[in-house]
Design a protein around this motif. Sequence first.
Motif, PDB file in Angstrom:
ATOM      1  N   LYS A 184      69.532  50.899  18.004  1.00 58.04           N
ATOM      2  CA  LYS A 184      70.640  51.404  18.800  1.00 58.04           C
ATOM      3  C   LYS A 184      71.870  51.516  17.916  1.00 58.04           C
ATOM      4  CE  LYS A 184      70.684  50.514  23.038  1.00 58.04           C
ATOM      5  NZ  LYS A 184      70.362  50.501  24.420  1.00 58.04           N
ATOM      6  N   SER A 185      72.999  51.794  18.505  1.00 54.41           N
ATOM      7  CA  SER A 185      74.226  51.924  17.719  1.00 54.41           C
ATOM      8  C   SER A 185      74.574  50.597  17.050  1.00 54.41           C
ATOM      9  CB  SER A 185      75.379  52.370  18.616  1.00 54.41           C
ATOM     10  OG  SER A 185      75.625  51.397  19.604  1.00 54.41           O
ATOM     11  N   GLY A 186      75.226  50.693  15.913  1.00 56.75           N
ATOM     12  CA  GLY A 186      75.602  49.487  15.185  1.00 56.75           C
ATOM     13  C   GLY A 186      74.378  48.765  14.656  1.00 56.75           C
ATOM     14  N   ALA A 187      74.375  47.457  14.792  1.00 58.99           N
ATOM     15  CA  ALA A 187      73.274  46.637  14.279  1.00 58.99           C
ATOM     16  C   ALA A 187      72.326  46.174  15.380  1.00 58.99           C
ATOM     17  CB  ALA A 187      73.845  45.426  13.551  1.00 58.99           C
ATOM     18  N   ASP A 188      72.380  46.813  16.545  1.00 54.88           N
ATOM     19  CA  ASP A 188      71.524  46.427  17.665  1.00 54.88           C
ATOM     20  C   ASP A 188      70.105  46.951  17.456  1.00 54.88           C
ATOM     21  OD1 ASP A 188      73.887  45.470  18.638  1.00 54.88           O
ATOM     22  OD2 ASP A 188      74.119  46.987  20.193  1.00 54.88           O
ATOM     23  N   VAL A 189      69.120  46.028  17.534  1.00 55.74           N
ATOM     24  CA  VAL A 189      67.717  46.378  17.317  1.00 55.74           C
ATOM     25  C   VAL A 189      66.895  45.817  18.472  1.00 55.74           C
ATOM     26  CG1 VAL A 189      65.727  46.136  15.798  1.00 55.74           C
ATOM     27  CG2 VAL A 189      68.019  46.339  14.822  1.00 55.74           C
ATOM     28  N   LEU A 190      66.031  46.657  19.039  1.00 56.27           N
ATOM     29  CA  LEU A 190      65.125  46.232  20.098  1.00 56.27           C
ATOM     30  C   LEU A 190      63.699  46.474  19.614  1.00 56.27           C
ATOM     31  CD1 LEU A 190      67.873  47.058  21.449  1.00 56.27           C
ATOM     32  CD2 LEU A 190      66.577  47.381  23.516  1.00 56.27           C
ATOM     33  N   THR A 191      62.843  45.467  19.763  1.00 59.17           N
ATOM     34  CA  THR A 191      61.442  45.611  19.375  1.00 59.17           C
ATOM     35  C   THR A 191      60.542  45.209  20.535  1.00 59.17           C
ATOM     36  OG1 THR A 191      61.262  43.375  18.471  1.00 59.17           O
ATOM     37  CG2 THR A 191      61.940  45.117  16.947  1.00 59.17           C
ATOM     38  N   THR A 192      59.419  45.871  20.616  1.00 57.20           N
ATOM     39  CA  THR A 192      58.413  45.529  21.616  1.00 57.20           C
ATOM     40  C   THR A 192      57.064  45.507  20.913  1.00 57.20           C
ATOM     41  OG1 THR A 192      59.671  46.667  23.333  1.00 57.20           O
ATOM     42  CG2 THR A 192      57.382  46.140  23.830  1.00 57.20           C
ATOM     43  N   ARG A 195      65.379  41.625  22.096  1.00 55.67           N
ATOM     44  CA  ARG A 195      66.661  42.317  21.939  1.00 55.67           C
ATOM     45  C   ARG A 195      67.543  41.474  21.038  1.00 55.67           C
ATOM     46  NH1 ARG A 195      68.062  43.802  28.229  1.00 55.67           N
ATOM     47  NH2 ARG A 195      66.550  45.487  28.427  1.00 55.67           N
ATOM     48  N   ASN A 196      67.937  42.061  19.940  1.00 62.86           N
ATOM     49  CA  ASN A 196      68.866  41.393  19.029  1.00 62.86           C
ATOM     50  C   ASN A 196      70.125  42.247  19.001  1.00 62.86           C
ATOM     51  OD1 ASN A 196      67.085  39.241  18.089  1.00 62.86           O
ATOM     52  ND2 ASN A 196      65.886  40.939  17.284  1.00 62.86           N
ATOM     53  N   VAL A 197      71.078  41.868  19.836  1.00 58.13           N
ATOM     54  CA  VAL A 197      72.286  42.652  20.049  1.00 58.13           C
ATOM     55  C   VAL A 197      73.489  41.839  19.587  1.00 58.13           C
ATOM     56  CG1 VAL A 197      73.693  43.785  21.819  1.00 58.13           C
ATOM     57  CG2 VAL A 197      71.190  43.792  22.020  1.00 58.13           C
ATOM     58  N   ILE A 198      74.426  42.515  18.933  1.00 55.67           N
ATOM     59  CA  ILE A 198      75.661  41.854  18.522  1.00 55.67           C
ATOM     60  C   ILE A 198      76.772  42.313  19.457  1.00 55.67           C
ATOM     61  CG2 ILE A 198      77.362  41.588  16.682  1.00 55.67           C
ATOM     62  CD1 ILE A 198      75.051  41.897  14.693  1.00 55.67           C
ATOM     63  N   GLU A 199      77.349  41.351  20.180  1.00 51.91           N
ATOM     64  CA  GLU A 199      78.447  41.618  21.110  1.00 51.91           C
ATOM     65  C   GLU A 199      79.658  40.825  20.663  1.00 51.91           C
ATOM     66  OE1 GLU A 199      76.770  40.335  24.817  1.00 51.91           O
ATOM     67  OE2 GLU A 199      75.812  42.263  25.185  1.00 51.91           O
ATOM     68  N   ASP A 200      80.777  41.495  20.513  1.00 51.22           N
ATOM     69  CA  ASP A 200      82.015  40.845  20.065  1.00 51.22           C
ATOM     70  C   ASP A 200      81.808  40.059  18.773  1.00 51.22           C
ATOM     71  OD1 ASP A 200      83.453  41.842  22.284  1.00 51.22           O
ATOM     72  OD2 ASP A 200      82.753  40.170  23.525  1.00 51.22           O
ATOM     73  N   GLY A 201      80.993  40.606  17.868  1.00 57.58           N
ATOM     74  CA  GLY A 201      80.759  39.974  16.580  1.00 57.58           C
ATOM     75  C   GLY A 201      79.798  38.800  16.591  1.00 57.58           C
ATOM     76  N   ARG A 202      79.186  38.512  17.744  1.00 53.79           N
ATOM     77  CA  ARG A 202      78.247  37.380  17.858  1.00 53.79           C
ATOM     78  C   ARG A 202      76.879  37.878  18.304  1.00 53.79           C
ATOM     79  NH1 ARG A 202      80.522  32.689  21.236  1.00 53.79           N
ATOM     80  NH2 ARG A 202      79.028  31.564  19.958  1.00 53.79           N
ATOM     81  N   ILE A 203      75.849  37.244  17.757  1.00 59.63           N
ATOM     82  CA  ILE A 203      74.484  37.609  18.117  1.00 59.63           C
ATOM     83  C   ILE A 203      74.199  37.191  19.559  1.00 59.63           C
ATOM     84  CG2 ILE A 203      73.383  35.481  17.275  1.00 59.63           C
ATOM     85  CD1 ILE A 203      71.850  38.881  16.757  1.00 59.63           C
ATOM     86  N   SER A 204      73.503  38.065  20.291  1.00 64.01           N
ATOM     87  CA  SER A 204      73.106  37.783  21.660  1.00 64.01           C
ATOM     88  C   SER A 204      71.608  38.075  21.777  1.00 64.01           C
ATOM     89  CB  SER A 204      73.905  38.664  22.621  1.00 64.01           C
ATOM     90  OG  SER A 204      73.482  38.455  23.945  1.00 64.01           O
ATOM     91  N   PRO A 205      70.767  37.096  21.384  1.00 64.19           N
ATOM     92  CA  PRO A 205      69.319  37.339  21.394  1.00 64.19           C
ATOM     93  C   PRO A 205      68.693  37.099  22.775  1.00 64.19           C
ATOM     94  CG  PRO A 205      69.755  35.168  20.534  1.00 64.19           C
ATOM     95  CD  PRO A 205      71.099  35.792  20.840  1.00 64.19           C
ATOM     96  N   THR A 206      67.725  37.930  23.108  1.00 63.49           N
ATOM     97  CA  THR A 206      66.953  37.758  24.336  1.00 63.49           C
ATOM     98  C   THR A 206      65.526  38.188  24.045  1.00 63.49           C
ATOM     99  OG1 THR A 206      68.903  38.419  25.600  1.00 63.49           O
ATOM    100  CG2 THR A 206      66.848  38.286  26.797  1.00 63.49           C
ATOM    101  N   GLN A 207      64.560  37.428  24.569  1.00 65.17           N
ATOM    102  CA  GLN A 207      63.156  37.778  24.411  1.00 65.17           C
ATOM    103  C   GLN A 207      62.487  37.749  25.775  1.00 65.17           C
ATOM    104  OE1 GLN A 207      60.960  35.341  21.612  1.00 65.17           O
ATOM    105  NE2 GLN A 207      60.639  37.129  20.341  1.00 65.17           N
ATOM    106  N   TYR A 208      61.825  38.855  26.117  1.00 65.09           N
ATOM    107  CA  TYR A 208      61.101  38.971  27.378  1.00 65.09           C
ATOM    108  C   TYR A 208      59.605  38.844  27.117  1.00 65.09           C
ATOM    109  CZ  TYR A 208      65.316  40.655  29.705  1.00 65.09           C
ATOM    110  OH  TYR A 208      66.568  40.759  30.247  1.00 65.09           O
TER     111      TYR A 208
END
Length: 129
Positions: free
Chosen positions: A90-98, A110-123
């Motif tokens: 995705k835009s910036g450094a956001d990467v989604l893998t399945t 989902r490895n998303v950076i929000e406000d300069g901080r990593i916000s990881p989530t795994q489903y």
Amino acid sequence: MNSSLIILLMSVLLALAPIHGFCASVTYTCHYPTYADDKGVHDSEDNLKLVFIVDSVKETAKIGGSDGRSDVNVDMIYSPSGGMAFIEKKSGADVLTTSIDKHGRSVHSRNVIEDGRISPTQYYGRCTK
């Protein structure tokens, strides 16, 4: 060689050819009832559903889902031992893998950076063809 014999030979060859060679696309529908984040493991309240449309001839894939995405091109990697992985940048450094294994088990990360901080989530869930 007469035309009847040629038609007969072509019919036999087509009958013996693997059917999957003629299939242009395969759809994987994935449901994720559980997820993990930096606070622990939870039951999913948003009922995440992802749909992958794989063009096996061109070896390309698109993704859609309940989170608003549709017809987004993703990179696809086949596993030599069965299964596959999809990568969406995705835009910036956001990467989604399945990843989907040969039994249909799946992990969506989902490895998303929000406000300069990593916000990881795994489903965690399953996919059906």
